[in-house]
Design a protein around this motif. Structure first.
Motif, PDB file in Angstrom:
ATOM      1  N   GLU B  29       0.724  -1.177   0.084  1.00  0.00           N
ATOM      2  CA  GLU B  29       0.057   0.038  -0.006  1.00  0.00           C
ATOM      3  C   GLU B  29       0.623   1.217  -0.296  1.00  0.00           C
ATOM      4  O   GLU B  29       0.336   1.967  -0.249  1.00  0.00           O
ATOM      5  CB  GLU B  29      -1.307  -0.242   1.162  1.00  0.00           C
ATOM      6  CG  GLU B  29      -2.210  -1.096   1.108  1.00  0.00           C
ATOM      7  CD  GLU B  29      -2.873  -0.734   2.235  1.00  0.00           C
ATOM      8  OE1 GLU B  29      -3.845  -1.589   1.885  1.00  0.00           O
ATOM      9  OE2 GLU B  29      -2.961  -0.389   3.278  1.00  0.00           O
ATOM     10  N   TRP B  32       2.307   1.808  -3.259  1.00  0.00           N
ATOM     11  CA  TRP B  32       1.135   1.969  -4.094  1.00  0.00           C
ATOM     12  C   TRP B  32       0.666   3.325  -4.608  1.00  0.00           C
ATOM     13  O   TRP B  32       0.149   4.412  -5.414  1.00  0.00           O
ATOM     14  CB  TRP B  32       0.098   1.004  -4.124  1.00  0.00           C
ATOM     15  CG  TRP B  32      -1.566   1.371  -4.615  1.00  0.00           C
ATOM     16  CD1 TRP B  32      -1.637   1.712  -6.010  1.00  0.00           C
ATOM     17  CD2 TRP B  32      -2.281   2.020  -3.722  1.00  0.00           C
ATOM     18  NE1 TRP B  32      -3.347   2.242  -6.037  1.00  0.00           N
ATOM     19  CE2 TRP B  32      -3.881   2.159  -4.572  1.00  0.00           C
ATOM     20  CE3 TRP B  32      -3.156   2.245  -2.570  1.00  0.00           C
ATOM     21  CZ2 TRP B  32      -5.112   1.922  -4.284  1.00  0.00           C
ATOM     22  CZ3 TRP B  32      -4.601   2.438  -2.075  1.00  0.00           C
ATOM     23  CH2 TRP B  32      -5.329   2.545  -3.001  1.00  0.00           C
ATOM     24  N   GLU B  35       3.456   5.553  -5.706  1.00  0.00           N
ATOM     25  CA  GLU B  35       3.433   5.899  -7.425  1.00  0.00           C
ATOM     26  C   GLU B  35       2.216   6.557  -7.965  1.00  0.00           C
ATOM     27  O   GLU B  35       2.217   7.396  -9.280  1.00  0.00           O
ATOM     28  CB  GLU B  35       3.533   3.925  -7.603  1.00  0.00           C
ATOM     29  CG  GLU B  35       3.941   3.974  -9.131  1.00  0.00           C
ATOM     30  CD  GLU B  35       5.191   4.467  -8.597  1.00  0.00           C
ATOM     31  OE1 GLU B  35       6.000   3.235  -8.625  1.00  0.00           O
ATOM     32  OE2 GLU B  35       5.284   4.513 -10.062  1.00  0.00           O
ATOM     33  N   LYS B  36       1.331   6.545  -7.007  1.00  0.00           N
ATOM     34  CA  LYS B  36      -0.005   7.414  -7.471  1.00  0.00           C
ATOM     35  C   LYS B  36       0.457   8.693  -7.254  1.00  0.00           C
ATOM     36  O   LYS B  36       0.296   9.566  -8.388  1.00  0.00           O
ATOM     37  CB  LYS B  36      -0.820   6.801  -6.942  1.00  0.00           C
ATOM     38  CG  LYS B  36      -2.261   5.840  -7.487  1.00  0.00           C
ATOM     39  CD  LYS B  36      -2.865   6.082  -5.760  1.00  0.00           C
ATOM     40  CE  LYS B  36      -4.627   6.337  -6.235  1.00  0.00           C
ATOM     41  NZ  LYS B  36      -4.798   6.001  -7.616  1.00  0.00           N
ATOM     42  N   VAL B  86      -5.836  -3.490  -5.266  1.00  0.00           N
ATOM     43  CA  VAL B  86      -4.258  -2.172  -5.024  1.00  0.00           C
ATOM     44  C   VAL B  86      -3.200  -2.713  -6.291  1.00  0.00           C
ATOM     45  O   VAL B  86      -2.309  -2.348  -6.403  1.00  0.00           O
ATOM     46  CB  VAL B  86      -4.279  -2.469  -2.947  1.00  0.00           C
ATOM     47  CG1 VAL B  86      -2.660  -2.147  -2.822  1.00  0.00           C
ATOM     48  CG2 VAL B  86      -4.767  -2.374  -2.821  1.00  0.00           C
ATOM     49  N   SER B  89      -4.165  -1.950  -9.713  1.00  0.00           N
ATOM     50  CA  SER B  89      -3.516  -0.523  -9.924  1.00  0.00           C
ATOM     51  C   SER B  89      -2.397   0.021  -9.114  1.00  0.00           C
ATOM     52  O   SER B  89      -2.253   0.914 -10.686  1.00  0.00           O
ATOM     53  CB  SER B  89      -4.252   0.040  -8.175  1.00  0.00           C
ATOM     54  OG  SER B  89      -4.264   1.415  -8.110  1.00  0.00           O
ATOM     55  N   TYR B  90      -1.270  -0.857  -8.569  1.00  0.00           N
ATOM     56  CA  TYR B  90       0.133  -0.155  -8.981  1.00  0.00           C
ATOM     57  C   TYR B  90       0.495  -0.184  -9.867  1.00  0.00           C
ATOM     58  O   TYR B  90       1.828   0.157 -10.364  1.00  0.00           O
ATOM     59  CB  TYR B  90       0.886  -0.187  -7.648  1.00  0.00           C
ATOM     60  CG  TYR B  90       1.943  -1.025  -7.236  1.00  0.00           C
ATOM     61  CD1 TYR B  90       2.640  -2.054  -7.488  1.00  0.00           C
ATOM     62  CD2 TYR B  90       2.917   0.650  -6.915  1.00  0.00           C
ATOM     63  CE1 TYR B  90       4.459  -1.009  -7.876  1.00  0.00           C
ATOM     64  CE2 TYR B  90       4.321   0.859  -7.196  1.00  0.00           C
ATOM     65  CZ  TYR B  90       5.195  -0.569  -7.556  1.00  0.00           C
ATOM     66  OH  TYR B  90       6.031  -0.196  -7.767  1.00  0.00           O
ATOM     67  N   CYS B  93      -0.405   2.124 -13.276  1.00  0.00           N
ATOM     68  CA  CYS B  93       0.171   3.138 -12.473  1.00  0.00           C
ATOM     69  C   CYS B  93       1.345   3.383 -13.018  1.00  0.00           C
ATOM     70  O   CYS B  93       1.838   3.776 -13.246  1.00  0.00           O
ATOM     71  CB  CYS B  93       0.484   3.485 -11.191  1.00  0.00           C
ATOM     72  SG  CYS B  93       0.513   5.663 -10.912  1.00  0.00           S
ATOM     73  N   ARG B  94       2.258   2.175 -12.652  1.00  0.00           N
ATOM     74  CA  ARG B  94       3.587   2.013 -13.098  1.00  0.00           C
ATOM     75  C   ARG B  94       3.415   1.863 -15.109  1.00  0.00           C
ATOM     76  O   ARG B  94       4.566   3.490 -15.164  1.00  0.00           O
ATOM     77  CB  ARG B  94       4.205   1.156 -12.890  1.00  0.00           C
ATOM     78  CG  ARG B  94       4.626   0.839 -11.198  1.00  0.00           C
ATOM     79  CD  ARG B  94       5.689  -0.384 -10.864  1.00  0.00           C
ATOM     80  NE  ARG B  94       6.435  -0.314 -11.212  1.00  0.00           N
ATOM     81  CZ  ARG B  94       8.094   0.642 -11.417  1.00  0.00           C
ATOM     82  NH1 ARG B  94       7.786   1.385  -9.890  1.00  0.00           N
ATOM     83  NH2 ARG B  94       8.760   0.344 -11.789  1.00  0.00           N
TER      84      ARG B  94
END
Lengths: 151, 221
Positions: B29, B32, B35-36, B86, B89-90, B93-94
């Motif tokens: 988390e 995550w 990175e967001k 999660v 999403s991580y 995002c990358r």
């Protein structure tokens, strides 16, 4: 509106963008419109200065970004109607892109990989209709194969 | 969750520190959120990704074996979905940052010194290279083919914008820092130093705190 299909030739992606009237295509779920650029100039217009060339390159790249978004919105099989509005080079780019993405997703973790085009939203409710778990049918709902029935 | 994961065993090798599942998810988390909110691509956390995937597979196996309708099974499945969200999403995002800044991401990786940590995992690096080649081919065939003037090559490094490291980020301080130098915003101001107390929260330009994000001294929120 002029029928731009007649102007479509091999490798004439550029021509489609510049010699047609506006053809705006709205897709269900508001999933991004793939618009053909409006040209205020006559048909068979050809960019012949640096500014127009740059505009052409930018609009090509902008279309590419929207085509990329289609993979995440619609999955790896695009509806025929959308494919119709893409030229050969764009289709080729899309095919390569989805191959790269598939290879990457397969490589995640030890076995089988992870489909990161799923789970786009944080989970709120667990089951749909108590007999089909959400994680099994998310993609199918987006494609319109299944419908989420609220009773 | 840690005490209910009785079947879970750490299969990392001895050289890595052992973590409870709860700690592992906590680390996921943190990665995550960082990175967001960071404007640039951060160091890759492949170890965390691999461990989380292992844990997910393990939880799935447990769920297959459990009685249907068992309350604990339902709760575990909800947990699995949360973790999978999660993690996905991580990674998304990358990937988005890699695609958005692809020439610069590749350049940074190529000019990395030996021993410096890699920003891209090997798989992300392969993906980035393919994305570059694919996009370059497209631009050459479409945008340049029909142009009378001689636009030899599109310099993607110049045309594609770089991440804005001066964008503002919110952070919470995890490890006390002293004398963080804040650049002046206007001509009248002068640069000044602040101390980051543990637990305090700040709004500051990312560039100033980039090394602290990388080291884990601050957490972006």
């Amino acid at each position: 509106m002029e029928d731009h299909r007649n102007h479509r030739k091999e490798g004439s992606c550029h021509r489609i963008g510049w010699s047609s009237a506006v053809s705006a295509v709205e897709w269900p779920n508001g999933g991004g419109s793939l618009m053909v650029e409006v040209s205020s100039l006559s048909t068979n217009f050809w960019p012949h200065n640096a500014f127009q060339e740059e505009k052409a390159a930018v609009s090509s790249y902008d279309r590419l970004l929207r085509i990329r978004a289609l993979r995440w919105e619609y999955g790896s099989v695009l509806p025929t109607a959308i494919r119709f509005h893409m030229c050969a080079e764009e289709l080729e780019w899309f095919n390569q892109y989805k191959k790269s993405l598939a290879t990457y997703m397969r490589s995640l973790g030890g076995e089988g990989g992870l489909d990161i085009t799923q789970d786009m939203k944080p989970p709120k409710s667990l089951y749909i209709e108590h007999f089909l778990p959400r994680w099994k049918c998310e993609q199918l709902i987006r494609q319109g194969v299944l419908e989420h029935v609220l009773s | 969750m840690a005490d209910t994961m009785a079947g879970f065993s750490d299969s990392e090798d001895e050289s890595q520190e052992l973590m409870t599942p709860a700690q592992l998810i906590g680390k996921l988390e943190e990665a995550w959120l960082n990175e967001k909110f960071a404007p640039e691509l951060l160091e890759n956390k492949s170890e965390i990704v691999e461990c989380v995937m292992e844990q997910l597979n393990h939880m799935e196996e447990n769920l297959q074996r459990s009685k249907k309708g068992d309350l604990r099974a339902t709760i575990h499945r909800m947990e699995t979905e949360r973790i999978r969200y999660v993690l996905s999403s991580y990674l998304r995002c990358r990937l988005q940052k890699i695609e958005k800044y692809f020439p610069h991401v590749l350049e940074k990786e190529k000019s990395r010194a030996e021993g410096e940590p890699s920003y891209l995992s090997p798989e992300e690096y392969a993906f980035a290279k393919e994305y570059y080649a694919n996009t370059e081919t497209f631009l050459k065939n479409v945008a340049l083919k029909n142009m009378p003037a001689n636009l030899q090559t599109v310099d993607l490094g110049k045309s594609v914008p770089k991440p804005n490291l001066d964008s503002f980020v919110f952070l919470r301080v995890k490890e006390r820092q002293e004398n963080i130098l804040v650049e002046p915003e206007t001509d009248d101001q002068r640069e000044y130093a602040v101390d980051f107390e543990e637990g305090s929260q700040h709004l500051i330009r990312y560039r100033t705190v980039a090394p602290l994000v990388a080291s884990g001294a601050v957490q972006l929120i």
